[in-house]
Design a protein around this motif. Structure first.
Motif, PDB file in Angstrom:
ATOM      1  N   PHE A   7      28.487  46.989 -26.807  1.00 27.49           N
ATOM      2  CA  PHE A   7      29.613  47.527 -26.028  1.00 27.49           C
ATOM      3  C   PHE A   7      29.215  47.756 -24.569  1.00 27.49           C
ATOM      4  O   PHE A   7      29.980  47.491 -23.651  1.00 27.49           O
ATOM      5  N   ALA A   8      28.002  48.256 -24.336  1.00 23.95           N
ATOM      6  CA  ALA A   8      27.529  48.485 -22.963  1.00 23.95           C
ATOM      7  C   ALA A   8      27.451  47.162 -22.217  1.00 23.95           C
ATOM      8  O   ALA A   8      27.818  47.066 -21.033  1.00 23.95           O
ATOM      9  N   ASP A   9      26.971  46.121 -22.888  1.00 26.71           N
ATOM     10  CA  ASP A   9      26.877  44.796 -22.261  1.00 26.71           C
ATOM     11  C   ASP A   9      28.264  44.247 -21.944  1.00 26.71           C
ATOM     12  O   ASP A   9      28.478  43.684 -20.865  1.00 26.71           O
ATOM     13  N   MET A  10      29.227  44.422 -22.860  1.00 22.69           N
ATOM     14  CA  MET A  10      30.599  43.955 -22.624  1.00 22.69           C
ATOM     15  C   MET A  10      31.226  44.706 -21.455  1.00 22.69           C
ATOM     16  O   MET A  10      31.904  44.112 -20.612  1.00 22.69           O
ATOM     17  N   ALA A  12      29.659  46.051 -18.915  1.00 23.13           N
ATOM     18  CA  ALA A  12      28.998  45.585 -17.695  1.00 23.13           C
ATOM     19  C   ALA A  12      29.576  44.231 -17.267  1.00 23.13           C
ATOM     20  O   ALA A  12      29.805  43.987 -16.075  1.00 23.13           O
ATOM     21  N   GLN A  13      29.832  43.353 -18.225  1.00 20.74           N
ATOM     22  CA  GLN A  13      30.409  42.044 -17.904  1.00 20.74           C
ATOM     23  C   GLN A  13      31.828  42.196 -17.341  1.00 20.74           C
ATOM     24  O   GLN A  13      32.203  41.522 -16.381  1.00 20.74           O
ATOM     25  N   LEU A  14      32.623  43.098 -17.941  1.00 23.39           N
ATOM     26  CA  LEU A  14      33.979  43.341 -17.439  1.00 23.39           C
ATOM     27  C   LEU A  14      33.944  43.914 -16.028  1.00 23.39           C
ATOM     28  O   LEU A  14      34.724  43.520 -15.155  1.00 23.39           O
ATOM     29  N   ALA A  15      33.042  44.858 -15.779  1.00 19.95           N
ATOM     30  CA  ALA A  15      32.925  45.464 -14.443  1.00 19.95           C
ATOM     31  C   ALA A  15      32.517  44.410 -13.418  1.00 19.95           C
ATOM     32  O   ALA A  15      33.059  44.361 -12.311  1.00 19.95           O
ATOM     33  N   ALA A  16      31.579  43.547 -13.784  1.00 14.00           N
ATOM     34  CA  ALA A  16      31.142  42.482 -12.877  1.00 14.00           C
ATOM     35  C   ALA A  16      32.287  41.507 -12.610  1.00 14.00           C
ATOM     36  O   ALA A  16      32.482  41.048 -11.473  1.00 14.00           O
ATOM     37  N   GLY A  17      33.067  41.208 -13.606  1.00  9.91           N
ATOM     38  CA  GLY A  17      34.225  40.318 -13.434  1.00  9.91           C
ATOM     39  C   GLY A  17      35.271  40.932 -12.521  1.00  9.91           C
ATOM     40  O   GLY A  17      35.843  40.257 -11.658  1.00  9.91           O
ATOM     41  N   ARG A  18      35.526  42.243 -12.700  1.00 14.01           N
ATOM     42  CA  ARG A  18      36.495  42.937 -11.831  1.00 14.01           C
ATOM     43  C   ARG A  18      36.006  42.941 -10.392  1.00 14.01           C
ATOM     44  O   ARG A  18      36.768  42.723  -9.456  1.00 14.01           O
ATOM     45  N   LEU A  19      34.705  43.191 -10.180  1.00 16.83           N
ATOM     46  CA  LEU A  19      34.133  43.206  -8.837  1.00 16.83           C
ATOM     47  C   LEU A  19      34.249  41.823  -8.185  1.00 16.83           C
ATOM     48  O   LEU A  19      34.600  41.710  -7.013  1.00 16.83           O
ATOM     49  N   ALA A  20      33.994  40.789  -8.958  1.00 15.19           N
ATOM     50  CA  ALA A  20      34.121  39.426  -8.427  1.00 15.19           C
ATOM     51  C   ALA A  20      35.569  39.132  -8.050  1.00 15.19           C
ATOM     52  O   ALA A  20      35.835  38.508  -7.013  1.00 15.19           O
ATOM     53  N   ASP A  21      36.531  39.595  -8.867  1.00 14.26           N
ATOM     54  CA  ASP A  21      37.950  39.407  -8.555  1.00 14.26           C
ATOM     55  C   ASP A  21      38.335  40.135  -7.277  1.00 14.26           C
ATOM     56  O   ASP A  21      39.060  39.600  -6.426  1.00 14.26           O
ATOM     57  N   VAL A  22      37.840  41.360  -7.120  1.00 12.36           N
ATOM     58  CA  VAL A  22      38.138  42.141  -5.913  1.00 12.36           C
ATOM     59  C   VAL A  22      37.564  41.441  -4.687  1.00 12.36           C
ATOM     60  O   VAL A  22      38.226  41.315  -3.656  1.00 12.36           O
ATOM     61  N   ARG A  23      36.326  40.966  -4.791  1.00 13.29           N
ATOM     62  CA  ARG A  23      35.702  40.253  -3.662  1.00 13.29           C
ATOM     63  C   ARG A  23      36.494  38.999  -3.314  1.00 13.29           C
ATOM     64  O   ARG A  23      36.692  38.693  -2.137  1.00 13.29           O
TER      65      ARG A  23
END
Length: 173
Positions: A7-10, A12-23
């Motif tokens: 769950f922690a890994d999932m 982290a992946q979602l947060a990284a995806g959201r950050l990439a979308d924001v960028r």
């Protein structure tokens, strides 16, 4: 323990995806903002800076940008000389800032090339007019919708009708 790591890994992946979308969104908004900036807005933001204006493909008007409007630029080429350059004659400009100035006041936004030329005509100033490949010296007698009448002062008696379309620069001083 294994489930918690998964769950922690999932997360982290979602947060990284959201950050990439924001960028990506920020980059797209920045490109859209830059695409809306006009040359006149950059010129207004550059008033007081040294600039070089390439006119007619070969001539360079160099000096301090004194004023700018949607249709013209005013460059101080020396302490007493000014060059009025139609924006349409400016092939390239060097020295402009990258950002834009706020929109001009309503009166300034309506000051076209004809308004600036009429002020020179009222002053009866002797000017050097560069139009296409010609250099003419005289006084602006009249300013029409798309041309000016320049009365020669160098001993000749001619009056040239100079079209705005060929006008490269009008120099005073």
């Amino acid at each position: 323990m294994r489930w918690e790591s998964l769950f922690a890994d999932m997360e982290a992946q979602l947060a990284a995806g959201r950050l990439a979308d924001v960028r990506a969104d920020v980059a797209e908004l920045a490109r859209a903002e830059r695409a809306s900036i006009t040359l006149a807005a950059r010129a207004r933001a550059s008033i007081g800076r040294p600039v070089r204006v390439l006119v007619g493909g070969a001539d360079v008007v160099e000096g301090e940008l004194v004023d700018a409007a949607p249709e013209w630029l005013l460059v101080a080429t020396s302490p007493v000389r000014r060059a009025l350059v139609p924006v349409t004659a400016a092939a390239a400009l060097d020295g402009l800032v990258t950002h834009a100035a706020p929109a001009p006041r309503a009166v300034k936004a309506r000051l076209g090339l004809g308004h600036a030329l009429r002020a020179l005509a009222r002053d009866r100033a002797v000017v050097r007019v560069r139009a296409a490949d010609a250099d003419l010296t005289g006084r602006i007698e009249r300013v029409g919708a798309d041309h000016l009448d320049l009365a020669e002062v160098d001993g000749r008696r001619g009056t040239w009708a100079v079209t705005f379309a060929t006008l490269r620069a009008v120099q005073t001083g």
